[in-house]
Design a protein around this motif. Structure first.
Motif: not given
Length: 88
Positions: A9-27
């Motif tokens: 939950p709430r880990k999409q915020e940086s992606l909504l700003r088009f950040h290109p990385w997803i850290f393992s802790g967000a999964l």
């Protein structure tokens, strides 16, 4: 269709700003059988598509290739290389 990884939950915020990385802790989880180097779809906690990217084991779990639900194929790479060439 690509296998999927799911965000906490709430880990999409940086992606909504088009950040290109997803850290393992967000999964929060992922489909069975995803191998390192595989292209995956990224799904929010609410079940919505948010990106497609390259999965790898490590602190940066997914490197986003597109924020559109597209197929990553030869045409995709040719268009990216051509766009880079035109920027030179």
């Amino acid at each position: 269709m690509y296998k999927q990884v799911y965000l906490k939950p709430r880990k999409q915020e940086s992606l909504l700003r088009f950040h290109p990385w997803i850290f393992s802790g967000a999964l929060a989880g992922m489909d069975d059988g995803i191998e390192e180097g595989e292209v995956v779809r990224v799904i929010t906690h609410e079940g919505q598509f948010i990106a497609v990217g390259h999965y790898q084991i490590g602190s940066i779990a997914v490197r986003v290739l597109s924020f559109r639900d597209i197929t990553i194929d030869g045409a995709f790479w040719r268009s990216r290389l051509e766009a880079a060439r035109l920027m030179r």
